[in-house]
Write an enzyme that holds these catalytic residues in place. Structure first.
Site, PDB file in Angstrom:
ATOM      1  N   ASP A   8      57.158  72.710-130.761  1.00 45.25           N
ATOM      2  CA  ASP A   8      56.980  72.098-129.453  1.00 45.25           C
ATOM      3  C   ASP A   8      57.639  73.063-128.456  1.00 45.25           C
ATOM      4  OD1 ASP A   8      56.613  70.125-127.417  1.00 45.25           O
ATOM      5  OD2 ASP A   8      58.715  69.570-127.657  1.00 45.25           O
ATOM      6  N   LEU A   9      57.360  72.877-127.175  1.00 45.83           N
ATOM      7  CA  LEU A   9      57.937  73.797-126.171  1.00 45.83           C
ATOM      8  C   LEU A   9      59.136  73.171-125.421  1.00 45.83           C
ATOM      9  CD1 LEU A   9      57.818  76.333-124.249  1.00 45.83           C
ATOM     10  CD2 LEU A   9      56.191  75.009-122.895  1.00 45.83           C
ATOM     11  N   ASP A  10      58.804  72.155-124.591  1.00 45.44           N
ATOM     12  CA  ASP A  10      59.838  71.549-123.740  1.00 45.44           C
ATOM     13  C   ASP A  10      60.924  70.901-124.598  1.00 45.44           C
ATOM     14  OD1 ASP A  10      58.449  72.064-121.245  1.00 45.44           O
ATOM     15  OD2 ASP A  10      57.062  70.463-121.776  1.00 45.44           O
ATOM     16  N   THR A  16      63.164  72.819-120.501  1.00 44.85           N
ATOM     17  CA  THR A  16      62.363  72.358-119.362  1.00 44.85           C
ATOM     18  C   THR A  16      62.197  70.841-119.344  1.00 44.85           C
ATOM     19  OG1 THR A  16      60.596  73.201-120.755  1.00 44.85           O
ATOM     20  CG2 THR A  16      61.005  74.382-118.705  1.00 44.85           C
ATOM     21  N   TRP A  24      59.495  63.986-112.366  1.00 41.61           N
ATOM     22  CA  TRP A  24      58.961  62.621-112.537  1.00 41.61           C
ATOM     23  C   TRP A  24      59.820  61.602-111.801  1.00 41.61           C
ATOM     24  CZ3 TRP A  24      54.216  62.196-113.282  1.00 41.61           C
ATOM     25  CH2 TRP A  24      53.517  62.825-114.302  1.00 41.61           C
ATOM     26  N   LYS A  44      58.681  62.149-123.071  1.00 38.39           N
ATOM     27  CA  LYS A  44      58.771  63.417-123.812  1.00 38.39           C
ATOM     28  C   LYS A  44      57.607  63.557-124.786  1.00 38.39           C
ATOM     29  CE  LYS A  44      63.729  64.306-123.573  1.00 38.39           C
ATOM     30  NZ  LYS A  44      64.967  64.415-124.371  1.00 38.39           N
ATOM     31  N   GLY A  45      56.969  64.688-124.741  1.00 36.13           N
ATOM     32  CA  GLY A  45      55.855  64.950-125.660  1.00 36.13           C
ATOM     33  C   GLY A  45      54.538  64.355-125.195  1.00 36.13           C
ATOM     34  N   VAL A  46      54.577  63.588-124.112  1.00 40.25           N
ATOM     35  CA  VAL A  46      53.386  62.883-123.628  1.00 40.25           C
ATOM     36  C   VAL A  46      52.782  63.671-122.464  1.00 40.25           C
ATOM     37  CG1 VAL A  46      52.633  60.714-122.579  1.00 40.25           C
ATOM     38  CG2 VAL A  46      54.394  60.695-124.350  1.00 40.25           C
ATOM     39  N   LYS A  77      53.335  65.966-108.689  1.00 40.22           N
ATOM     40  CA  LYS A  77      54.455  66.123-109.641  1.00 40.22           C
ATOM     41  C   LYS A  77      54.437  67.519-110.219  1.00 40.22           C
ATOM     42  CE  LYS A  77      56.212  66.239-113.955  1.00 40.22           C
ATOM     43  NZ  LYS A  77      55.820  67.053-115.120  1.00 40.22           N
ATOM     44  N   SER A 115      52.289  72.118-127.748  1.00 42.16           N
ATOM     45  CA  SER A 115      52.914  71.406-126.626  1.00 42.16           C
ATOM     46  C   SER A 115      51.861  70.640-125.844  1.00 42.16           C
ATOM     47  CB  SER A 115      53.598  72.420-125.698  1.00 42.16           C
ATOM     48  OG  SER A 115      53.958  71.796-124.474  1.00 42.16           O
ATOM     49  N   ALA A 116      52.242  69.460-125.373  1.00 37.78           N
ATOM     50  CA  ALA A 116      51.332  68.652-124.537  1.00 37.78           C
ATOM     51  C   ALA A 116      51.205  69.252-123.139  1.00 37.78           C
ATOM     52  CB  ALA A 116      51.867  67.229-124.431  1.00 37.78           C
ATOM     53  N   LYS A 146      50.133  63.336-128.541  1.00 43.53           N
ATOM     54  CA  LYS A 146      51.189  62.858-129.441  1.00 43.53           C
ATOM     55  C   LYS A 146      51.459  61.391-129.085  1.00 43.53           C
ATOM     56  CE  LYS A 146      53.267  67.466-129.129  1.00 43.53           C
ATOM     57  NZ  LYS A 146      54.397  68.288-128.635  1.00 43.53           N
ATOM     58  N   GLU A 170      60.463  69.560-133.160  1.00 43.09           N
ATOM     59  CA  GLU A 170      60.239  68.638-132.042  1.00 43.09           C
ATOM     60  C   GLU A 170      61.534  68.047-131.503  1.00 43.09           C
ATOM     61  OE1 GLU A 170      58.442  67.069-129.939  1.00 43.09           O
ATOM     62  OE2 GLU A 170      56.410  67.687-130.430  1.00 43.09           O
ATOM     63  N   ASP A 171      61.544  67.778-130.196  1.00 40.65           N
ATOM     64  CA  ASP A 171      62.683  67.057-129.603  1.00 40.65           C
ATOM     65  C   ASP A 171      62.268  65.647-129.192  1.00 40.65           C
ATOM     66  OD1 ASP A 171      61.059  67.778-127.405  1.00 40.65           O
ATOM     67  OD2 ASP A 171      62.752  67.419-126.070  1.00 40.65           O
TER      68      ASP A 171
HETATM   69  P1  XGP Z   1      52.413  69.161-118.050  1.00 43.78           P
HETATM   70  C1  XGP Z   1      54.053  67.630-119.499  1.00 43.78           C
HETATM   71  C2  XGP Z   1      54.221  66.212-118.947  1.00 43.78           C
HETATM   72  O1  XGP Z   1      54.039  66.210-117.535  1.00 43.78           O
HETATM   73  C3  XGP Z   1      55.613  65.722-119.282  1.00 43.78           C
HETATM   74  O2  XGP Z   1      55.794  64.371-118.889  1.00 43.78           O
HETATM   75  C4  XGP Z   1      55.880  65.849-120.788  1.00 43.78           C
HETATM   76  O3  XGP Z   1      57.226  65.510-121.084  1.00 43.78           O
HETATM   77  C5  XGP Z   1      55.609  67.286-121.228  1.00 43.78           C
HETATM   78  O4  XGP Z   1      54.285  67.682-120.873  1.00 43.78           O
HETATM   79  C6  XGP Z   1      55.731  67.390-122.759  1.00 43.78           C
HETATM   80  O5  XGP Z   1      55.823  68.702-123.165  1.00 43.78           O
HETATM   81  O6  XGP Z   1      52.743  68.143-119.270  1.00 43.78           O
HETATM   82  O7  XGP Z   1      52.482  68.336-116.804  1.00 43.78           O
HETATM   83  O8  XGP Z   1      53.439  70.291-118.046  1.00 43.78           O
HETATM   84  O9  XGP Z   1      51.024  69.638-118.321  1.00 43.78           O
END
Ligand code: XGP
Length: 216
Positions: A8-10, A16, A24, A44-46, A77, A115-116, A146, A170-171
């Site tokens: 996963d990335l974030d 991040t 958010w 997270k992950g969404v 956002k 990553s999402a 996810k 994953e976190d």
């Molecule tokens: P992107 C992000 C979501 O905005 C964020 O709420 C999630 O935590 C994150 O993905 C999970 O890696 O998606 O807005 O950067 O495309």
């Protein structure tokens, strides 16, 4: 024996996740919704739109906005989030990540990113590790986010191994669930809340050795 790694990335490669929270939180406040760190765990992950939907539902505004309004908010956002990313640099890689990746490469272990976030390629370039990965799954091409395992199955396919032959990092609870649902070995990077179902839990990747993980 494991044959590949899926990250996963974030919150795993770089911190991040906290910048997503800032962006958010500000957007939610604009809508009269107050979110806190505990609620943020659910984001997270969404993916972006699903995160916004969760915030609206949490604030009791689920049916108040049109799709066009939601798209505008999601874009706002993201603009704020991308501003927060401007100073991101290799120094922002989480402790131990680069060493771990270098060790995986030295062992000829393929590595993928699952990553999402649609910002993943931009962030990986800022961190100067974009070219280190063998595959980066594009979340825009997925049917489900996810905790569905689709992104992890696609990552394993991209590095030509079966999900059972991969270790996923994953976190987010949603991510751990996706990893486990396709039979991968799950490493939970626990920064805040405990991650249920993880096969192994660490605070940072420098607690792990590539050699040990390959034996799992
Ligand atoms: P992107 C992000 C979501 O905005 C964020 O709420 C999630 O935590 C994150 O993905 C999970 O890696 O998606 O807005 O950067 O495309």
């Amino acid at each position: 024996m494991k044959k590949g790694f899926v990250f996963d990335l974030d919150g795993v490669i770089t911190d991040t996740a906290k910048l997503h929270y800032v962006a958010w939180k500000d957007l939610a406040a604009m809508l009269g919704i107050e979110i806190d760190l505990a609620f943020n765990e659910q984001l997270k992950g969404v993916g972006r739109m699903d995160s916004l939907e969760k915030i609206l539902a949490y604030g009791g505004k689920k049916d108040d906005l049109s799709l066009a309004q939601k798209e505008t908010l999601a874009e706002e956002k993201n603009n704020h989030y991308v501003e927060l990313l401007q100073d991101l640099a290799p120094k922002d890689l989480l402790p131990g990540f680069k060493e771990f990746l270098d060790s995986a490469k030295a062992h000829h272990i393929p590595c993928a990113v699952a990553s999402a976030s649609k910002n993943a390629p931009f962030i990986l370039k800022k961190l100067e590790v974009f070219t280190e990965f063998d595959a980066i799954v594009d979340p825009a091409t997925l049917a489900k986010g996810k905790p569905d395992p689709e992104i992890f199955i696609r990552a394993a396919q991209a590095i030509h191994i079966a999900p059972e032959e991969a270790v996923g990092f994953e976190d987010a609870q949603a991510g751990i669930e996706g990893i486990k649902a396709c039979g991968m070995f799950a490493v939970g990077v626990e920064t805040t809340e405990p991650l249920h179902q993880a096969d192994l839990r660490v605070k940072q990747l420098n607690e792990l050795s590539v050699e040990e993980l390959l034996q799992k």
